[in-house]
Write a protein that holds these residues in place. Structure first.
Motif, PDB file in Angstrom:
ATOM      1  N   THR A  35     -16.521  16.832 -12.859  1.00  0.00           N
ATOM      2  CA  THR A  35     -15.651  15.660 -12.705  1.00  0.00           C
ATOM      3  C   THR A  35     -15.000  15.230 -14.020  1.00  0.00           C
ATOM      4  OG1 THR A  35     -17.498  14.126 -13.022  1.00  0.00           O
ATOM      5  CG2 THR A  35     -16.996  14.804 -10.740  1.00  0.00           C
ATOM      6  N   ASP A  36     -15.345  15.898 -15.112  1.00  0.00           N
ATOM      7  CA  ASP A  36     -14.781  15.549 -16.419  1.00  0.00           C
ATOM      8  C   ASP A  36     -13.478  16.301 -16.674  1.00  0.00           C
ATOM      9  OD1 ASP A  36     -16.807  13.760 -17.356  1.00  0.00           O
ATOM     10  OD2 ASP A  36     -18.117  15.488 -17.638  1.00  0.00           O
ATOM     11  N   LYS A  37     -12.732  15.805 -17.636  1.00  0.00           N
ATOM     12  CA  LYS A  37     -11.500  16.462 -18.084  1.00  0.00           C
ATOM     13  C   LYS A  37     -11.684  16.806 -19.552  1.00  0.00           C
ATOM     14  CE  LYS A  37      -8.917  15.451 -14.372  1.00  0.00           C
ATOM     15  NZ  LYS A  37      -9.686  15.743 -13.245  1.00  0.00           N
ATOM     16  N   PRO A  38     -11.699  18.036 -19.966  1.00  0.00           N
ATOM     17  CA  PRO A  38     -11.728  19.238 -19.130  1.00  0.00           C
ATOM     18  C   PRO A  38     -13.082  19.355 -18.426  1.00  0.00           C
ATOM     19  CG  PRO A  38     -12.046  19.871 -21.414  1.00  0.00           C
ATOM     20  CD  PRO A  38     -11.785  18.385 -21.399  1.00  0.00           C
ATOM     21  N   PRO A  39     -13.078  20.035 -17.289  1.00  0.00           N
ATOM     22  CA  PRO A  39     -14.323  20.143 -16.532  1.00  0.00           C
ATOM     23  C   PRO A  39     -15.330  21.065 -17.208  1.00  0.00           C
ATOM     24  CG  PRO A  39     -12.606  21.433 -15.485  1.00  0.00           C
ATOM     25  CD  PRO A  39     -11.968  20.703 -16.633  1.00  0.00           C
ATOM     26  N   GLY A  40     -16.583  20.860 -16.860  1.00  0.00           N
ATOM     27  CA  GLY A  40     -17.660  21.732 -17.302  1.00  0.00           C
ATOM     28  C   GLY A  40     -18.559  22.040 -16.124  1.00  0.00           C
ATOM     29  N   ASP A  41     -19.620  22.798 -16.397  1.00  0.00           N
ATOM     30  CA  ASP A  41     -20.542  23.223 -15.350  1.00  0.00           C
ATOM     31  C   ASP A  41     -21.934  22.627 -15.554  1.00  0.00           C
ATOM     32  OD1 ASP A  41     -21.259  24.871 -13.090  1.00  0.00           O
ATOM     33  OD2 ASP A  41     -22.265  26.219 -14.475  1.00  0.00           O
ATOM     34  N   ASP A  42     -22.068  21.774 -16.574  1.00  0.00           N
ATOM     35  CA  ASP A  42     -23.370  21.203 -16.878  1.00  0.00           C
ATOM     36  C   ASP A  42     -23.787  20.195 -15.801  1.00  0.00           C
ATOM     37  OD1 ASP A  42     -23.183  22.714 -19.169  1.00  0.00           O
ATOM     38  OD2 ASP A  42     -22.790  21.027 -20.499  1.00  0.00           O
ATOM     39  N   ILE A  43     -25.076  19.920 -15.748  1.00  0.00           N
ATOM     40  CA  ILE A  43     -25.641  18.923 -14.843  1.00  0.00           C
ATOM     41  C   ILE A  43     -26.261  17.871 -15.750  1.00  0.00           C
ATOM     42  CG2 ILE A  43     -27.265  18.508 -12.963  1.00  0.00           C
ATOM     43  CD1 ILE A  43     -27.154  21.615 -12.493  1.00  0.00           C
TER      44      ILE A  43
END
Length: 138
Positions: free
Chosen positions: A118-126
């Motif tokens: 949901t971030d800009k730029p997106p990431g894959d972290d939890i």
């Protein structure tokens, strides 16, 4: 019943046929199975992050501040340092001025700095972040 029938076919086939059938089955079912496994891993990781966040909160209530590092939770608050389901390494933890950032590298096993989809730029972290982060703007 279908699985038993399939296993019977594979056991009756010669090794070349069995390899061909196995390759076909993997090709047909691998991606959906991988997505289900990743979803389960993400759920397990989220649960572990939330448990650790609660322990961090208890530590803060008792000690007056969040710990410098996760290792400070051991042995009084946890038996061991919590690990990332995806990397096998300790979870990533950063104490901030008002709280903390705690996260897993996620299925891509790449440290995106705690950024999620949901971030800009997106990431894959939890992640679990206290206080909750402000919404990203493009």
């Amino acid at each position: 019943a279908q699985l038993k029938a399939l296993l019977k076919i594979l056991s009756d086939a010669d090794s070349d046929q069995a390899e061909q059938w196995t390759a076909r089955l993997i090709a047909m079912g691998y991606q959906p199975l991988l997505r289900v496994m990743q979803s389960c891993d993400r759920a397990d990781q989220t649960h572990a992050l939330l448990q650790t966040a609660l322990v961090l909160h208890i530590y803060r209530l008792e000690q007056g501040q969040y710990p410098e590092k996760l290792k400070d939770l051991v042995p009084k608050y946890r038996a061991d340092v919590p690990r990332d389901v995806f990397s096998g390494q300790p979870l990533i933890y950063r104490r901030t001025a008002r709280g903390f950032l705690l996260y897993s590298v996620g299925p891509n096993e790449k440290d995106d700095g705690g950024r999620t989809d949901t971030d800009k730029p997106p990431g894959d972290d939890i992640r679990v972040q206290i206080p909750k982060p402000e919404p990203s703007t493009p």
